[in-house]
Design an enzyme around this catalytic site. Sequence first.
Site, PDB file in Angstrom:
ATOM      1  N   CYS A  15      22.406 -18.292-117.431  1.00 31.57           N
ATOM      2  CA  CYS A  15      23.829 -18.272-117.717  1.00 31.57           C
ATOM      3  C   CYS A  15      24.085 -17.067-118.619  1.00 31.57           C
ATOM      4  CB  CYS A  15      24.249 -19.580-118.381  1.00 31.57           C
ATOM      5  SG  CYS A  15      25.964 -20.042-118.036  1.00 31.57           S
ATOM      6  N   CYS A  87      26.772 -19.627-113.693  1.00 30.85           N
ATOM      7  CA  CYS A  87      28.117 -19.081-113.831  1.00 30.85           C
ATOM      8  C   CYS A  87      28.207 -17.823-112.975  1.00 30.85           C
ATOM      9  CB  CYS A  87      28.473 -18.785-115.281  1.00 30.85           C
ATOM     10  SG  CYS A  87      27.468 -17.499-116.066  1.00 30.85           S
ATOM     11  N   CYS A  94      22.504 -11.032-112.079  1.00 23.96           N
ATOM     12  CA  CYS A  94      21.108 -11.363-111.722  1.00 23.96           C
ATOM     13  C   CYS A  94      21.010 -11.800-110.263  1.00 23.96           C
ATOM     14  CB  CYS A  94      20.579 -12.462-112.634  1.00 23.96           C
ATOM     15  SG  CYS A  94      20.606 -12.047-114.384  1.00 23.96           S
TER      16      CYS A  94
END
Length: 279
Positions: A15, A87, A94
Site C-alpha cells: 500500500c 490501493c 508497483c
Amino acid sequence: MSNQTSTKRSVLFLCTGNSARSQMAEALLRHKAGELFDISSAGTLPELIDPRTLDALEKFGLTIDGLKSKSVDEFSGQEFDFVITLCDKANKECRNFPGAKAQLAWDFPDPKERCCNNPFATTLSELNNRLSMFLLLESKNQPNNKTASSQRIDEQISELDTVTIDPISFYKCLTDDIRLKTLMLTNYHGELCVCELMEALQEDSQPKVSRNLAVLKRAGIITDRKHGQWVFYRINPDLPIWIKKVISETTENNLTLIANNLDHLANMRNRPSKTDFCR
C-alpha cells in the site's frame, strides 16, 4: 526475512503508507492462515502505523505483535508467490513488481479518508471478506486448517456502513451470464483485458463481450484504461461500499460458477504481459 527456503507460500501486501490497509491484511492473513503462508507488508511511502489501525485489530482479537511500517525497498530482490496491492496508487507504482510469481490488484478506500461510521472497522471487514475468498481459491489444495478463533473473527466483523443508491440498475446488470462472470473475475484478479475475458469465458465473439462490458461501463460499475490496442477493465473504485460487498460476497460464495473460467485464464497462452502493455 528471506522467503527462499520456506516451504510456505509467500505473500507481500503493498500500500502507500503501510499504516492501515496493508497492516490489517498482514494481521488478518497471518491469523487466518499463518500455517500456510509467510506474510509481509510494505509501503511505497511508509509512515507510522495509525493508532486506529491497531485499535481495530485488537478490538477483534487480532495480534499486533511484530507489526511495523516498512518500505517496499526492504524487499528488493526477494521473490513472492503473491504480491497484492491494496490501493490504486500502489498498483500504479508497483504494477510490475520484480520477483512476483502472481500479482493481484485490490483497491480499498483509505480508512483515514472515509466518512462513514467506524471507517477502520469497515475496512477491516472488507479485507476479511476478500481474504476469505483468496484463501478459498488459493488454498483449495491445502488442508482446511481454519480455526475456531478464525471463524469467530469472520462472524464478529460485520458491515458497518450503508450508502443510499438506486439498486435497480445495478441488479439489472447482473442478469446476464457474461456480465456477472466478468464482475466476479475482475473482482478477484483486479484487472483484466478483453482478450483475457474472452479466454476465461470461452467466447469467440469479441463484439458480444464488448457489448456487455459497455453495459457495465455505462452503469458505472466498471472502468477501463486503454493502452494501444488493449483495453483493461476493473471494478470501479468509486462504487458505494455495499455494491463492492455484493460483488465480493457473490464471488466468494459462488466459486463453482467461475471455477472453469479461472482455469481457462490460468492456462491461457500468450497472455498480455504487464511489462509490455500495462505501463
